[in-house]
Design a protein around this motif. Sequence first.
Motif, PDB file in Angstrom:
ATOM      1  N   TYR A 121     -16.586  38.361 -23.650  1.00 38.47           N
ATOM      2  CA  TYR A 121     -17.161  38.898 -24.756  1.00 38.47           C
ATOM      3  C   TYR A 121     -18.728  38.816 -24.915  1.00 38.47           C
ATOM      4  CZ  TYR A 121     -12.333  38.963 -26.312  1.00 38.47           C
ATOM      5  OH  TYR A 121     -11.010  38.915 -26.448  1.00 38.47           O
ATOM      6  N   GLN A 122     -19.415  38.397 -24.030  1.00 42.35           N
ATOM      7  CA  GLN A 122     -20.805  38.384 -24.038  1.00 42.35           C
ATOM      8  C   GLN A 122     -21.372  37.398 -25.064  1.00 42.35           C
ATOM      9  OE1 GLN A 122     -19.417  41.555 -23.166  1.00 42.35           O
ATOM     10  NE2 GLN A 122     -19.181  40.832 -21.181  1.00 42.35           N
ATOM     11  N   GLU A 123     -20.497  36.407 -25.258  1.00 46.99           N
ATOM     12  CA  GLU A 123     -20.843  35.539 -26.369  1.00 46.99           C
ATOM     13  C   GLU A 123     -22.155  34.582 -25.821  1.00 46.99           C
ATOM     14  OE1 GLU A 123     -16.847  35.316 -29.192  1.00 46.99           O
ATOM     15  OE2 GLU A 123     -17.828  33.640 -28.456  1.00 46.99           O
ATOM     16  N   ARG A 124     -23.025  34.455 -26.420  1.00 45.75           N
ATOM     17  CA  ARG A 124     -24.268  33.563 -25.852  1.00 45.75           C
ATOM     18  C   ARG A 124     -24.345  32.203 -26.581  1.00 45.75           C
ATOM     19  NH1 ARG A 124     -22.965  36.158 -22.238  1.00 45.75           N
ATOM     20  NH2 ARG A 124     -24.058  37.886 -21.163  1.00 45.75           N
ATOM     21  N   PRO A 125     -24.333  31.411 -25.844  1.00 46.50           N
ATOM     22  CA  PRO A 125     -24.543  29.955 -26.545  1.00 46.50           C
ATOM     23  C   PRO A 125     -25.849  29.671 -26.415  1.00 46.50           C
ATOM     24  CG  PRO A 125     -23.652  29.892 -24.068  1.00 46.50           C
ATOM     25  CD  PRO A 125     -23.710  31.225 -24.546  1.00 46.50           C
ATOM     26  N   ASN A 126     -26.474  28.600 -27.206  1.00 47.32           N
ATOM     27  CA  ASN A 126     -27.672  28.302 -27.300  1.00 47.32           C
ATOM     28  C   ASN A 126     -27.433  26.760 -26.397  1.00 47.32           C
ATOM     29  OD1 ASN A 126     -27.076  26.253 -29.315  1.00 47.32           O
ATOM     30  ND2 ASN A 126     -27.501  27.765 -30.854  1.00 47.32           N
TER      31      ASN A 126
END
Length: 300
Positions: A121-126
Motif C-alpha cells: 500500500y506504499q504506506e511510508r513510516p517515519n
Amino acid sequence: MWMYLGLLAALFLGLHNLCKKHAVKNNEVYPVLLGTLISGLLILLPFYIGTHFFPEATLKAGFLIQDIPLEKHGYIFIKSMIMCSSWILAYQALKHLPLTIVAPIRSGGPFFTFLGAIFLYQERPNLYQWIGFFLIIFSVYLYSQVGKKEGIIFKNNKWIYAIIGATFLGASSGLYDKFLIQKIHLNPQTLQFWFCFYCILILLIILSIIWFPKIEKRKAFKWRWSIPAVGVLLQTADYFYFKALQDPEALIMLLSAIKRSQLIIAVVLGGILFKEKNKRKKLLPLAGIMIGVALILYSN
C-alpha cells in the motif's frame, strides 16, 4: 477518529482474549471455535433479517448488509480460509501455553503488517514508527527469555511455531482487510456476516472429519459461558476495527499497532485471573511493547 475506533477495538479484543483463554482451558479447541463463530453470527443475524424485511430502518441505523455479487463472496471466502487457519493454530497454542506468552508473540503481528503496508500500500513510516516497530519485536524476544523460565523452550515447542504461524496469517488477513474495505468497498457488517458464515461452513467440514465421529472427543467438550462471550466480543471489536478502516486516511500499519494495546488487559488481568507465573518479569517487555505502540500512535 479512526485511531480512537482502533483503541475501542483493542479494548474489546483484550476482553475477548481473556474469555478465550477460559473457554479453551482443558477443553476441545475446535467446538469452542465453532461455538464462538455461531454466537457471533447470531449477533449479526438481526442485521441480515432487517436488511430483507426492514431495509429503510436498517439503512438508517447504519447496519444494512449489502447485496454483493458472487465475485465479492469469493474475496470474503479467501479471508475466511486465512482466518480459520490462523484461529485453529492460535486456539491450539492458547490451550497449551500461558496467555502471558501467547499474547506478546501475537503482538509481533504488526511487524508483518508493517512490511506489507510498505510494499503493498506504499504506506511510508517515519523514524519514530521504525523505532516503535523494532522495539515491539525486541520486546517479544524478551518474552521468549521469560518463557524459558516457565519450562517453555521456544525452539523445541511446536505450540510456539503454531502461534507464530497464526500471527503471520492474522497479519496477512489484516492487510487483506484494507483491500476488502477500501478497494472492494464492503461495509463492516456485510464483511462480518458473510465472513462468519463461511468460517462456520469451513469448520463444520473440518469437525465432520476429525471431531464429530470420535465419541471420546465429544464427551471431552465442556460448554462454558465464555464461549458465546468470545463470539460477541470479537464481533464488537471487528466492527470498530472495520469502521476505522473505512476512513480513507486510516493506515493499516498504525491500526495494527494500536490494537496491541490490548496487551494491558491480556497480560495484567490474565496473569492475575489465571495465576500465571513470572508476571513481574513480563512487565518490562510489556512496557517495551507499549512504548513502541505509543511511538507509532503519537508519531504523527
